[in-house]
Scaffold this active site. Structure first.
Site, PDB file in Angstrom:
ATOM      1  N   ARG A  29      23.272  70.844  92.944  1.00  0.00           N
ATOM      2  CA  ARG A  29      23.606  72.140  93.551  1.00  0.00           C
ATOM      3  C   ARG A  29      22.343  72.955  93.830  1.00  0.00           C
ATOM      4  O   ARG A  29      21.426  72.974  93.010  1.00  0.00           O
ATOM      5  CB  ARG A  29      24.563  72.927  92.666  1.00  0.00           C
ATOM      6  CG  ARG A  29      25.915  72.243  92.579  1.00  0.00           C
ATOM      7  CD  ARG A  29      27.017  73.015  91.934  1.00  0.00           C
ATOM      8  NE  ARG A  29      28.117  72.083  91.675  1.00  0.00           N
ATOM      9  CZ  ARG A  29      29.034  71.717  92.568  1.00  0.00           C
ATOM     10  NH1 ARG A  29      29.021  72.228  93.792  1.00  0.00           N
ATOM     11  NH2 ARG A  29      29.968  70.841  92.256  1.00  0.00           N
ATOM     12  N   ASP A  30      22.324  73.601  95.001  1.00  0.00           N
ATOM     13  CA  ASP A  30      21.187  74.450  95.372  1.00  0.00           C
ATOM     14  C   ASP A  30      21.099  75.625  94.391  1.00  0.00           C
ATOM     15  O   ASP A  30      22.113  76.248  94.048  1.00  0.00           O
ATOM     16  CB  ASP A  30      21.346  74.946  96.812  1.00  0.00           C
ATOM     17  CG  ASP A  30      20.041  75.473  97.385  1.00  0.00           C
ATOM     18  OD1 ASP A  30      19.495  74.828  98.294  1.00  0.00           O
ATOM     19  OD2 ASP A  30      19.569  76.537  96.921  1.00  0.00           O
ATOM     20  N   ASN A  87      16.191  70.691 107.450  1.00  0.00           N
ATOM     21  CA  ASN A  87      15.119  71.510 108.014  1.00  0.00           C
ATOM     22  C   ASN A  87      13.823  70.694 108.031  1.00  0.00           C
ATOM     23  O   ASN A  87      13.508  70.015 107.051  1.00  0.00           O
ATOM     24  CB  ASN A  87      14.927  72.781 107.179  1.00  0.00           C
ATOM     25  CG  ASN A  87      16.138  73.694 107.254  1.00  0.00           C
ATOM     26  OD1 ASN A  87      16.774  73.800 108.286  1.00  0.00           O
ATOM     27  ND2 ASN A  87      16.463  74.336 106.142  1.00  0.00           N
ATOM     28  N   VAL A  96      10.634  72.989 100.797  1.00  0.00           N
ATOM     29  CA  VAL A  96      10.374  71.901  99.853  1.00  0.00           C
ATOM     30  C   VAL A  96      10.136  70.637 100.664  1.00  0.00           C
ATOM     31  O   VAL A  96      11.017  70.201 101.424  1.00  0.00           O
ATOM     32  CB  VAL A  96      11.551  71.710  98.872  1.00  0.00           C
ATOM     33  CG1 VAL A  96      11.260  70.553  97.921  1.00  0.00           C
ATOM     34  CG2 VAL A  96      11.831  72.990  98.073  1.00  0.00           C
ATOM     35  N   HIS A 100      15.603  66.636 102.244  1.00  0.00           N
ATOM     36  CA  HIS A 100      16.873  66.987 101.621  1.00  0.00           C
ATOM     37  C   HIS A 100      17.888  67.350 102.694  1.00  0.00           C
ATOM     38  O   HIS A 100      17.572  68.052 103.649  1.00  0.00           O
ATOM     39  CB  HIS A 100      16.718  68.126 100.615  1.00  0.00           C
ATOM     40  CG  HIS A 100      15.922  69.283 101.126  1.00  0.00           C
ATOM     41  ND1 HIS A 100      14.551  69.254 101.223  1.00  0.00           N
ATOM     42  CD2 HIS A 100      16.290  70.507 101.573  1.00  0.00           C
ATOM     43  CE1 HIS A 100      14.117  70.390 101.708  1.00  0.00           C
ATOM     44  NE2 HIS A 100      15.158  71.184 101.940  1.00  0.00           N
ATOM     45  N   HIS A 102      21.108  69.413 103.381  1.00  0.00           N
ATOM     46  CA  HIS A 102      21.940  70.506 102.864  1.00  0.00           C
ATOM     47  C   HIS A 102      23.391  70.220 103.242  1.00  0.00           C
ATOM     48  O   HIS A 102      23.689  69.970 104.414  1.00  0.00           O
ATOM     49  CB  HIS A 102      21.560  71.836 103.523  1.00  0.00           C
ATOM     50  CG  HIS A 102      20.212  72.367 103.187  1.00  0.00           C
ATOM     51  ND1 HIS A 102      20.012  73.380 102.270  1.00  0.00           N
ATOM     52  CD2 HIS A 102      18.981  72.066 103.659  1.00  0.00           C
ATOM     53  CE1 HIS A 102      18.722  73.673 102.204  1.00  0.00           C
ATOM     54  NE2 HIS A 102      18.075  72.900 103.038  1.00  0.00           N
TER      55      HIS A 102
HETATM   56  P1  5GP Z   1      14.573  74.108 102.680  1.00  0.00           P
HETATM   57  O1  5GP Z   1      14.344  75.546 103.017  1.00  0.00           O
HETATM   58  O2  5GP Z   1      13.284  73.395 102.338  1.00  0.00           O
HETATM   59  O3  5GP Z   1      15.379  73.368 103.705  1.00  0.00           O
HETATM   60  O4  5GP Z   1      15.498  74.118 101.393  1.00  0.00           O
HETATM   61  C1  5GP Z   1      15.013  74.122 100.092  1.00  0.00           C
HETATM   62  C2  5GP Z   1      16.193  74.485  99.206  1.00  0.00           C
HETATM   63  O5  5GP Z   1      15.865  74.110  97.888  1.00  0.00           O
HETATM   64  C3  5GP Z   1      16.512  75.970  99.201  1.00  0.00           C
HETATM   65  O6  5GP Z   1      17.848  76.158  99.640  1.00  0.00           O
HETATM   66  C4  5GP Z   1      16.289  76.389  97.741  1.00  0.00           C
HETATM   67  O7  5GP Z   1      17.245  77.316  97.301  1.00  0.00           O
HETATM   68  C5  5GP Z   1      16.402  75.056  97.005  1.00  0.00           C
HETATM   69  N1  5GP Z   1      15.612  74.979  95.794  1.00  0.00           N
HETATM   70  C6  5GP Z   1      14.289  75.288  95.660  1.00  0.00           C
HETATM   71  N2  5GP Z   1      13.874  75.044  94.409  1.00  0.00           N
HETATM   72  C7  5GP Z   1      14.947  74.565  93.731  1.00  0.00           C
HETATM   73  C8  5GP Z   1      15.132  74.131  92.375  1.00  0.00           C
HETATM   74  O8  5GP Z   1      14.218  74.130  91.534  1.00  0.00           O
HETATM   75  N3  5GP Z   1      16.390  73.703  92.042  1.00  0.00           N
HETATM   76  C9  5GP Z   1      17.404  73.674  92.938  1.00  0.00           C
HETATM   77  N4  5GP Z   1      18.604  73.227  92.502  1.00  0.00           N
HETATM   78  N5  5GP Z   1      17.272  74.077  94.226  1.00  0.00           N
HETATM   79  C10 5GP Z   1      16.047  74.507  94.604  1.00  0.00           C
END
Ligand code: 5GP
Ligand code: ZN
Length: 113
Positions: A29-30, A87, A96, A100, A102
């Site tokens: 989970r996010d 993304n 990150v 991944h 979503h």
């Molecule tokens: P991005 O913006 O790279 O597509 O999405 C990164 C996602 O990773 C974000 O929605 C953020 O909330 C989630 N995220 C970042 N760090 C962590 C973490 O340590 N644990 C979890 N479960 N989600 C994370």
């Protein structure tokens, strides 16, 4: 990769709300959910982004999507619908750099976030 948050989540070195794991992918989970259901599905192998994908990764990326379908059904959001997002890079808001997918659902969404 030693400094990657998602690699550490996959190995359990950083705790997460775990949803699914097999030999190829992990889902959790996010931390900061953008929808009632917000799950991240990641390859266990570190790949920075879609920009660094290779032909060898095609089966793995397909498996990310079939896993998303399975999790959507388990979460009870398959019938009402859900959104799958990857993304890539700064303009898309990638924060990150470990691929991944979503999985977002549980409420109607606008076209662009
Ligand atoms: P991005 O913006 O790279 O597509 O999405 C990164 C996602 O990773 C974000 O929605 C953020 O909330 C989630 N995220 C970042 N760090 C962590 C973490 O340590 N644990 C979890 N479960 N989600 C994370
Ligand atoms: Zn990683």
């Amino acid at each position: 990769m030693s400094d990657c948050i998602f690699c550490k989540i996959i190995t359990g070195d950083i705790p997460s709300k775990h949803v699914y794991h097999d030999d190829q992918v992990t889902a959790f989970r996010d931390l900061n959910p953008a929808a009632p259901t917000h799950i991240l599905i990641v390859p266990n192998k570190h790949i920075d982004s879609i920009n660094t994908l290779t032909n060898e990764d095609e089966q793995l990326i397909g498996h990310l999507f079939t896993t998303a379908k399975q999790i959507a059904a388990q979460e009870g959001i398959a019938e009402n619908g859900y959104r799958l997002i990857i993304n890539t890079g700064a303009h898309a808001g990638q924060t990150v750099f470990h691929i991944h997918l979503h999985l977002l659902g549980g409420a109607p969404m606008r076209l662009m976030g």
